[in-house]
Write an enzyme that holds these catalytic residues in place. Sequence first.
Site, PDB file in Angstrom:
ATOM      1  N   GLU A   1     -60.620  29.328  34.988  1.00 42.82           N
ATOM      2  CA  GLU A   1     -59.950  28.483  34.544  1.00 42.82           C
ATOM      3  C   GLU A   1     -60.197  28.100  33.124  1.00 42.82           C
ATOM      4  O   GLU A   1     -61.309  27.904  32.781  1.00 42.82           O
ATOM      5  CB  GLU A   1     -60.181  27.156  35.280  1.00 42.82           C
ATOM      6  CG  GLU A   1     -59.753  27.396  36.980  1.00 42.82           C
ATOM      7  CD  GLU A   1     -58.197  27.735  37.121  1.00 42.82           C
ATOM      8  OE1 GLU A   1     -57.470  26.902  36.721  1.00 42.82           O
ATOM      9  OE2 GLU A   1     -58.236  28.617  37.662  1.00 42.82           O
TER      10      GLU A   1
ATOM     11  N   CYS B   1     -59.909  19.699  29.286  1.00 44.95           N
ATOM     12  CA  CYS B   1     -59.103  20.670  29.344  1.00 44.95           C
ATOM     13  C   CYS B   1     -57.429  20.196  29.237  1.00 44.95           C
ATOM     14  O   CYS B   1     -56.446  20.514  28.947  1.00 44.95           O
ATOM     15  CB  CYS B   1     -59.360  21.827  30.186  1.00 44.95           C
ATOM     16  SG  CYS B   1     -59.084  21.135  31.927  1.00 44.95           S
TER      17      CYS B   1
HETATM   18  P1  NAD Z   1     -67.114  28.252  26.866  1.00 48.33           P
HETATM   19  O1  NAD Z   1     -66.079  29.308  27.121  1.00 48.33           O
HETATM   20  O2  NAD Z   1     -67.747  28.478  25.551  1.00 48.33           O
HETATM   21  O3  NAD Z   1     -68.458  28.542  27.936  1.00 48.33           O
HETATM   22  C1  NAD Z   1     -68.345  28.329  29.440  1.00 48.33           C
HETATM   23  C2  NAD Z   1     -69.503  29.216  29.953  1.00 48.33           C
HETATM   24  O4  NAD Z   1     -69.371  30.527  29.617  1.00 48.33           O
HETATM   25  C3  NAD Z   1     -70.728  28.578  29.325  1.00 48.33           C
HETATM   26  O5  NAD Z   1     -71.675  28.475  30.617  1.00 48.33           O
HETATM   27  C4  NAD Z   1     -71.037  29.781  28.664  1.00 48.33           C
HETATM   28  O6  NAD Z   1     -72.564  29.600  28.225  1.00 48.33           O
HETATM   29  C5  NAD Z   1     -70.762  30.847  29.210  1.00 48.33           C
HETATM   30  N1  NAD Z   1     -70.422  31.999  28.341  1.00 48.33           N
HETATM   31  C6  NAD Z   1     -70.131  32.132  26.937  1.00 48.33           C
HETATM   32  N2  NAD Z   1     -69.925  33.098  26.512  1.00 48.33           N
HETATM   33  C7  NAD Z   1     -70.231  34.084  27.774  1.00 48.33           C
HETATM   34  C8  NAD Z   1     -70.087  35.493  27.961  1.00 48.33           C
HETATM   35  N3  NAD Z   1     -69.965  36.234  26.944  1.00 48.33           N
HETATM   36  N4  NAD Z   1     -70.081  35.941  29.063  1.00 48.33           N
HETATM   37  C9  NAD Z   1     -70.589  35.138  30.220  1.00 48.33           C
HETATM   38  N5  NAD Z   1     -70.624  33.693  29.923  1.00 48.33           N
HETATM   39  C10 NAD Z   1     -70.527  33.347  28.748  1.00 48.33           C
HETATM   40  O7  NAD Z   1     -66.476  26.829  27.173  1.00 48.33           O
HETATM   41  P2  NAD Z   1     -66.933  25.326  27.045  1.00 48.33           P
HETATM   42  O8  NAD Z   1     -66.899  25.323  25.535  1.00 48.33           O
HETATM   43  O9  NAD Z   1     -68.316  25.207  27.660  1.00 48.33           O
HETATM   44  O10 NAD Z   1     -66.016  24.571  27.496  1.00 48.33           O
HETATM   45  C11 NAD Z   1     -64.633  23.940  27.097  1.00 48.33           C
HETATM   46  C12 NAD Z   1     -63.685  24.895  27.380  1.00 48.33           C
HETATM   47  O11 NAD Z   1     -63.494  24.788  28.682  1.00 48.33           O
HETATM   48  C13 NAD Z   1     -62.442  24.421  26.799  1.00 48.33           C
HETATM   49  O12 NAD Z   1     -61.572  25.516  26.257  1.00 48.33           O
HETATM   50  C14 NAD Z   1     -61.777  23.778  28.086  1.00 48.33           C
HETATM   51  O13 NAD Z   1     -60.429  23.634  27.831  1.00 48.33           O
HETATM   52  C15 NAD Z   1     -62.055  24.631  28.975  1.00 48.33           C
HETATM   53  N6  NAD Z   1     -62.082  24.042  30.418  1.00 48.33           N
HETATM   54  C16 NAD Z   1     -61.204  24.316  31.436  1.00 48.33           C
HETATM   55  C17 NAD Z   1     -60.912  23.493  32.443  1.00 48.33           C
HETATM   56  C18 NAD Z   1     -60.132  24.138  33.575  1.00 48.33           C
HETATM   57  O14 NAD Z   1     -60.123  23.470  34.633  1.00 48.33           O
HETATM   58  N7  NAD Z   1     -59.043  24.829  33.224  1.00 48.33           N
HETATM   59  C19 NAD Z   1     -62.155  22.639  32.810  1.00 48.33           C
HETATM   60  C20 NAD Z   1     -62.974  22.223  32.033  1.00 48.33           C
HETATM   61  C21 NAD Z   1     -63.021  23.053  30.709  1.00 48.33           C
END
Ligand code: NAD
Length: 526
Positions: free
Chosen positions: A297, A331
């Site tokens: 997501e 989001c």
């Molecule tokens: P992010 O993508 O930076 O990180 C998400 C998770 O992935 C974290 O735990 C992070 O440490 C991990 N991660 C980072 N790089 C990785 C890699 N290469 N391999 C594996 N894991 C990795 O996102 P964020 O900044 O924590 O959250 C904000 C984002 O999430 C925004 O884009 C927002 O729109 C989205 N979001 C979407 C929903 C939805 O339901 N669609 C809900 C909440 C947030």
Amino acid sequence: MPSKSTKVKLSPFVNEAPTNFSNPKEAAAMKKAFEKVRAQFGRTHFGRIAGEKISANTDFQSINPCNKKEVLGTFPNHTESEAEKALMAATEAFQSWQKVPVEKRAQYLFKAAALMRKRKHEFSAALGLEIGKNWGEADMETAEAIDFLEFYARDAFKYQGPQAVVKSPKWLGKEENQMIYIPLGVGVSLPPWNFPLAILGGMTLAPIVMGNTMVLKPSPDAPFIASMFMALMEEVKLPKGVLNLVYGGAEVGEALVSSPLTRFISFTGSKNVGLRINEVAAKTQPGQRWMKRLVAELGGKDAIIVDREADLDAAAQGVVQSAFGFSGQKCSACSRVLVDEKVYDKFLEKLVPKVETIKIGDAEQNAVMTSVSSEKAFKKVSEYIEIGKQEARLLTGGQYRNENGFFIEPTVFADVPKDARIAREEIFGPVLSIVKVKDLNEGLEVANSSEYGLTGGVFTKNKKKLERVREEMMVGNLYLNRKITGALVGVHPFGGFNMSGTDSKTGGKDYLLLFVQAKTITERIN
Ligand code: NAD
């Protein structure tokens, strides 16, 4: 394989109601909860592998974004070696956990929900102190976390035992047919920082209640809340190894995704990280015996269309709530408003005073708008504000300061060209772009031109136009004449199209199916 379930009587699912903080008793309880959480600050935390405390060679700290001098705790920076150990522990625990009947598995979620409800304000206070959620936003998140646990625990029963299949035709001879659902195996949960309790809890415990075992790696921006969640699951005595916890960032996350032991990945986060995970997960590793399943997501560039026949007061109110609630760090937050040229100036006149009355302050003092979540977020959002100043007309806001915490004014840009960066890219902060459109046709065209498709909405009093928007606006969650944030578990199953992800519809009736595989058994009867 889980044993066949016996009949259990479950009360119907009911959403957790929000707390009324205008009641002085509740307000006093919330203030006390802040004290209680703060008393736990300053500790060194550990990961958990099969119930054992796991440290690491290096550490990182979690800080209060409204008051950056305040440290919540120190957390280990785990690496590939701990990731592999955690996956091995989960693999071992899967052997027995998959056989635990659903009645028992669901009980762990029900017990955790009951304890979370009892300590609701403590979880909410932690959300305030770690990521800057004000009381109302934090309370809604804790309620959502409870809802996810209650909802998935109930829903799990639906998928136990034989599922309906068509009766075999006579000419096939006598046979008995069954289709059952069985768990997938070991999963990895990678939640974002912005809903570090509700989303984290839902995407981790949904697979667990279906008989899978998990390794959870929370966001490095919200490890304290993850530690509270893990402590809760230990308190309800979830068997060791069913849920394992490692801390750290992209490096350990990617090690978990790429391991041949991982069967599936439950990810919520940004588009770029999601696409990277999609690539890494698709590459088969030596010894890997399955194709990994990815539930992802991702982000959004969510639009509200304001039609010439809209109630402009309601539209301005809905836009402000959707754009600036939790500083636009949802989001689902509205980041583009597409306004019909016939009502453009009038709409701006109504919007601006509403934005300018938003008071910024500390989450603990329950300010309407607080800081953004981290230094990284502050830097990214303030850079976008500077880009916006080049691309469009700054209508209000545009200031930011980070002496004590990471504070950014609610910012609105008008006359934004539809192909400007601030109109296309996810900013994830309190920055709103207003685009002038000719009519609803152009509004829909611009709304749908985004690579994302998460939430969206329209304000119009014209019923025919509403019918058209229902059909034509390509978003996973569409809202008509109301704000576009605040999806309720079960009521508004949530998830987006296109680059917003795999449309998993969390809190919906099909979500749990993502964490099982179906097995058909046919027996010849003589
Ligand atoms: P992010 O993508 O930076 O990180 C998400 C998770 O992935 C974290 O735990 C992070 O440490 C991990 N991660 C980072 N790089 C990785 C890699 N290469 N391999 C594996 N894991 C990795 O996102 P964020 O900044 O924590 O959250 C904000 C984002 O999430 C925004 O884009 C927002 O729109 C989205 N979001 C979407 C929903 C939805 O339901 N669609 C809900 C909440 C947030």
